[in-house]
Motif scaffolding. Structure first.
Motif, PDB file in Angstrom:
ATOM      1  N   MET A   1       0.839  -1.199   0.000  1.00 39.70           N
ATOM      2  CA  MET A   1       0.000   0.000   0.000  1.00 39.70           C
ATOM      3  C   MET A   1       0.873   1.247   0.000  1.00 39.70           C
ATOM      4  SD  MET A   1      -3.171  -0.770   2.594  1.00 39.70           S
ATOM      5  CE  MET A   1      -3.732   0.912   2.286  1.00 39.70           C
ATOM      6  N   PRO A   2       0.413   2.300  -0.660  1.00 39.20           N
ATOM      7  CA  PRO A   2       1.193   3.546  -0.653  1.00 39.20           C
ATOM      8  C   PRO A   2       1.231   4.151   0.741  1.00 39.20           C
ATOM      9  CG  PRO A   2      -0.964   3.891  -1.656  1.00 39.20           C
ATOM     10  CD  PRO A   2      -0.825   2.411  -1.452  1.00 39.20           C
ATOM     11  N   ASN A   3       2.277   4.903   0.992  1.00 34.98           N
ATOM     12  CA  ASN A   3       2.413   5.574   2.280  1.00 34.98           C
ATOM     13  C   ASN A   3       1.363   6.664   2.446  1.00 34.98           C
ATOM     14  OD1 ASN A   3       4.598   4.019   2.896  1.00 34.98           O
ATOM     15  ND2 ASN A   3       6.108   5.647   2.695  1.00 34.98           N
ATOM     16  N   PRO A   4       1.013   7.001   3.705  1.00 38.46           N
ATOM     17  CA  PRO A   4       0.187   8.189   3.930  1.00 38.46           C
ATOM     18  C   PRO A   4       0.877   9.414   3.339  1.00 38.46           C
ATOM     19  CG  PRO A   4       0.478   6.941   5.966  1.00 38.46           C
ATOM     20  CD  PRO A   4       1.411   6.347   4.959  1.00 38.46           C
ATOM     21  N   THR A   5       0.080  10.376   2.915  1.00 34.73           N
ATOM     22  CA  THR A   5       0.622  11.591   2.308  1.00 34.73           C
ATOM     23  C   THR A   5       0.387  12.785   3.219  1.00 34.73           C
ATOM     24  OG1 THR A   5      -1.449  12.003   1.126  1.00 34.73           O
ATOM     25  CG2 THR A   5       0.253  10.712  -0.023  1.00 34.73           C
ATOM     26  N   ALA A   6       1.132  13.852   2.967  1.00 36.88           N
ATOM     27  CA  ALA A   6       1.025  15.036   3.816  1.00 36.88           C
ATOM     28  C   ALA A   6       1.301  16.305   3.023  1.00 36.88           C
ATOM     29  CB  ALA A   6       2.000  14.950   4.993  1.00 36.88           C
ATOM     30  N   ALA A   7       0.719  17.392   3.526  1.00 35.65           N
ATOM     31  CA  ALA A   7       1.035  18.735   3.050  1.00 35.65           C
ATOM     32  C   ALA A   7       1.319  19.602   4.263  1.00 35.65           C
ATOM     33  CB  ALA A   7      -0.121  19.324   2.245  1.00 35.65           C
ATOM     34  N   MET A   8       2.087  20.648   4.044  1.00 42.52           N
ATOM     35  CA  MET A   8       2.326  21.633   5.095  1.00 42.52           C
ATOM     36  C   MET A   8       1.774  22.971   4.649  1.00 42.52           C
ATOM     37  SD  MET A   8       5.884  22.887   6.834  1.00 42.52           S
ATOM     38  CE  MET A   8       5.865  23.886   8.342  1.00 42.52           C
ATOM     39  N   LEU A   9       1.081  23.641   5.551  1.00 44.79           N
ATOM     40  CA  LEU A   9       0.562  24.974   5.298  1.00 44.79           C
ATOM     41  C   LEU A   9       1.240  25.937   6.256  1.00 44.79           C
ATOM     42  CD1 LEU A   9      -1.443  26.837   3.834  1.00 44.79           C
ATOM     43  CD2 LEU A   9      -3.132  26.258   5.605  1.00 44.79           C
ATOM     44  N   VAL A  10       2.084  26.808   5.725  1.00 49.46           N
ATOM     45  CA  VAL A  10       2.796  27.809   6.522  1.00 49.46           C
ATOM     46  C   VAL A  10       2.006  29.107   6.437  1.00 49.46           C
ATOM     47  CG1 VAL A  10       4.972  29.039   6.859  1.00 49.46           C
ATOM     48  CG2 VAL A  10       4.985  26.689   5.969  1.00 49.46           C
ATOM     49  N   ILE A  11       1.687  29.676   7.590  1.00 53.51           N
ATOM     50  CA  ILE A  11       0.787  30.825   7.637  1.00 53.51           C
ATOM     51  C   ILE A  11       1.514  32.018   8.241  1.00 53.51           C
ATOM     52  CG2 ILE A  11      -1.373  31.709   8.616  1.00 53.51           C
ATOM     53  CD1 ILE A  11      -2.190  28.622   8.771  1.00 53.51           C
ATOM     54  N   GLY A  12       1.519  33.143   7.521  1.00 52.43           N
ATOM     55  CA  GLY A  12       2.088  34.341   8.118  1.00 52.43           C
ATOM     56  C   GLY A  12       2.613  35.341   7.109  1.00 52.43           C
ATOM     57  N   ASP A  13       2.200  36.592   7.275  1.00 49.15           N
ATOM     58  CA  ASP A  13       2.715  37.671   6.431  1.00 49.15           C
ATOM     59  C   ASP A  13       4.229  37.811   6.564  1.00 49.15           C
ATOM     60  OD1 ASP A  13       0.124  38.239   5.697  1.00 49.15           O
ATOM     61  OD2 ASP A  13      -0.097  39.936   7.072  1.00 49.15           O
ATOM     62  N   GLU A  14       4.770  37.492   7.757  1.00 50.04           N
ATOM     63  CA  GLU A  14       6.198  37.679   7.977  1.00 50.04           C
ATOM     64  C   GLU A  14       7.032  36.723   7.138  1.00 50.04           C
ATOM     65  OE1 GLU A  14       4.829  34.702  11.062  1.00 50.04           O
ATOM     66  OE2 GLU A  14       4.045  36.484  10.081  1.00 50.04           O
ATOM     67  N   ILE A  15       6.472  35.583   6.789  1.00 53.39           N
ATOM     68  CA  ILE A  15       7.189  34.646   5.921  1.00 53.39           C
ATOM     69  C   ILE A  15       7.204  35.185   4.491  1.00 53.39           C
ATOM     70  CG2 ILE A  15       7.249  32.295   5.018  1.00 53.39           C
ATOM     71  CD1 ILE A  15       7.826  32.410   7.987  1.00 53.39           C
ATOM     72  N   LEU A  16       6.043  35.638   4.026  1.00 56.13           N
ATOM     73  CA  LEU A  16       5.924  36.108   2.646  1.00 56.13           C
ATOM     74  C   LEU A  16       6.670  37.426   2.414  1.00 56.13           C
ATOM     75  CD1 LEU A  16       2.192  35.177   2.077  1.00 56.13           C
ATOM     76  CD2 LEU A  16       4.151  34.166   0.929  1.00 56.13           C
ATOM     77  N   SER A  17       6.838  38.214   3.470  1.00 62.05           N
ATOM     78  CA  SER A  17       7.555  39.488   3.312  1.00 62.05           C
ATOM     79  C   SER A  17       9.065  39.324   3.392  1.00 62.05           C
ATOM     80  CB  SER A  17       7.103  40.472   4.397  1.00 62.05           C
ATOM     81  OG  SER A  17       7.578  40.066   5.673  1.00 62.05           O
ATOM     82  N   GLY A 169       3.881   4.520   6.919  1.00 66.36           N
ATOM     83  CA  GLY A 169       3.912   3.419   5.977  1.00 66.36           C
ATOM     84  C   GLY A 169       5.242   2.707   6.022  1.00 66.36           C
ATOM     85  N   ASP A 170       5.723   2.295   4.859  1.00 64.91           N
ATOM     86  CA  ASP A 170       7.022   1.641   4.767  1.00 64.91           C
ATOM     87  C   ASP A 170       8.110   2.704   4.664  1.00 64.91           C
ATOM     88  OD1 ASP A 170       5.893  -0.914   4.784  1.00 64.91           O
ATOM     89  OD2 ASP A 170       5.527  -0.828   2.624  1.00 64.91           O
ATOM     90  N   PRO A 171       9.214   2.520   5.376  1.00 69.77           N
ATOM     91  CA  PRO A 171      10.268   3.548   5.353  1.00 69.77           C
ATOM     92  C   PRO A 171      10.863   3.729   3.960  1.00 69.77           C
ATOM     93  CG  PRO A 171      11.037   1.550   6.445  1.00 69.77           C
ATOM     94  CD  PRO A 171       9.569   1.388   6.229  1.00 69.77           C
ATOM     95  N   ILE A 172      11.247   4.959   3.665  1.00 67.60           N
ATOM     96  CA  ILE A 172      11.916   5.271   2.410  1.00 67.60           C
ATOM     97  C   ILE A 172      13.416   5.066   2.604  1.00 67.60           C
ATOM     98  CG2 ILE A 172      12.367   7.053   0.690  1.00 67.60           C
ATOM     99  CD1 ILE A 172       9.482   6.125   0.743  1.00 67.60           C
ATOM    100  N   LEU A 173      14.002   4.238   1.743  1.00 65.67           N
ATOM    101  CA  LEU A 173      15.434   3.970   1.778  1.00 65.67           C
ATOM    102  C   LEU A 173      16.121   4.820   0.723  1.00 65.67           C
ATOM    103  CD1 LEU A 173      15.150   0.068   1.907  1.00 65.67           C
ATOM    104  CD2 LEU A 173      15.250   1.651   3.847  1.00 65.67           C
ATOM    105  N   SER A 174      17.384   5.114   0.913  1.00 64.83           N
ATOM    106  CA  SER A 174      18.094   5.907  -0.099  1.00 64.83           C
ATOM    107  C   SER A 174      19.576   5.565  -0.109  1.00 64.83           C
ATOM    108  CB  SER A 174      17.900   7.407   0.134  1.00 64.83           C
ATOM    109  OG  SER A 174      18.588   7.830   1.282  1.00 64.83           O
ATOM    110  N   GLN A 175      20.162   5.701  -1.291  1.00 70.21           N
ATOM    111  CA  GLN A 175      21.609   5.618  -1.475  1.00 70.21           C
ATOM    112  C   GLN A 175      21.987   6.710  -2.470  1.00 70.21           C
ATOM    113  OE1 GLN A 175      23.510   1.755  -2.036  1.00 70.21           O
ATOM    114  NE2 GLN A 175      21.580   0.718  -1.516  1.00 70.21           N
TER     115      GLN A 175
END
Length: 240
Positions: A1-17, A169-175
């Motif tokens: 099965m595919p891993n759970p998915t996620a999004a991040m929402l960053v909120i703030g005028d100070e970030i955009l400025s 889900g299942d861990p992501i491996l990398s090399q």
């Protein structure tokens, strides 16, 4: 099965400025990778009620989890909690359990729990609190949206409280392999390998070192044997 998915929402005028550099995305990405939850999108919005509400609606309908950062403090422009509640059509008010946490914290510190500080106890109906061992003011989870502070140390503490409750889900491996050739030279062979190992993610990340061009080639996936096979091909084509 595919891993759970996620999004991040960053909120703030100070970030955009540009007044504040966001550090929370980097930390969240690393921790979600460890938890085998795939972070697929990061979105930044201003301190605008409609922008927050519509982003929460869109992201929560698309991904397994949404993690927000910022806008849950005591000032007038901290409007994240209200607009997450609005996105799910839930009432929001000072909640007894959140208030008790703040009262105990301010009793220990000798500070007054005034009206401004009580704003941080406003939690939508049916939300679950996210612990904050640093300043006590909690975050919360409503449906699949996890609302957390923007201050990096507090964000990290809240995330540490939250993540053990989420299923990964299942861990992501990398090399990886470093190739001291320009991307224009390696693009063709790299595309052929990527096509053959289409269950893997193969990325090329260029650099310049001592006047020479090169690239770090990173192979990611959940099948260790496939990664080993792809790395063998890369080492054959680009011998070290």
């Amino acid at each position: 099965m595919p891993n759970p998915t996620a999004a991040m929402l960053v909120i703030g005028d100070e970030i955009l400025s540009g007044r504040t550099r966001d550090a929370n995305m980097h930390h969240l990405a690393a921790e979600l990778t460890k938890a085998a939850i795939d972070l697929l999108e990061v979105r930044v919005v201003s301190d605008d009620p409609d922008a927050i509400t519509w982003a929460v609606k869109a992201l929560s309908q698309t991904y397994t989890h949404v993690f927000t950062s910022g806008g849950i403090g005591p000032t007038h422009d901290d409007i994240t909690a209200d607009n997450v509640a609005r996105a799910f059509e839930r009432p929001i008010d000072v909640r007894a359990d959140a208030r008790a946490l703040l009262e105990a914290h301010y009793a220990r510190t000798g500070l007054e729990i005034n009206e401004a500080r009580l704003r941080m106890a406003r939690v939508p109906e049916d939300a679950t609190l996210i612990g904050n061992p640093i300043s006590a003011a909690p975050g919360f989870t409503l449906e699949n949206v996890h609302v957390m502070a923007g201050v990096p140390k507090i964000f990290e503490a809240m995330l540490a409280d939250l993540l053990p409750r989420l299923t990964g889900g299942d861990p992501i491996l990398s090399q990886s392999i470093q190739v001291l050739r320009g991307e224009g030279d390696i693009a063709g062979p790299l595309a052929e390998i990527a096509a053959r190992f289409d269950a893997l993610s193969i990325g090329s990340y260029p650099f310049q070192m001592d006047g020479r061009f090169g690239a770090n080639i990173v192979v990611r996936g959940q099948d260790g044997s496939q990664i080993d096979a792809a790395m063998a091909e890369l080492n054959r084509i680009f011998p070290q």
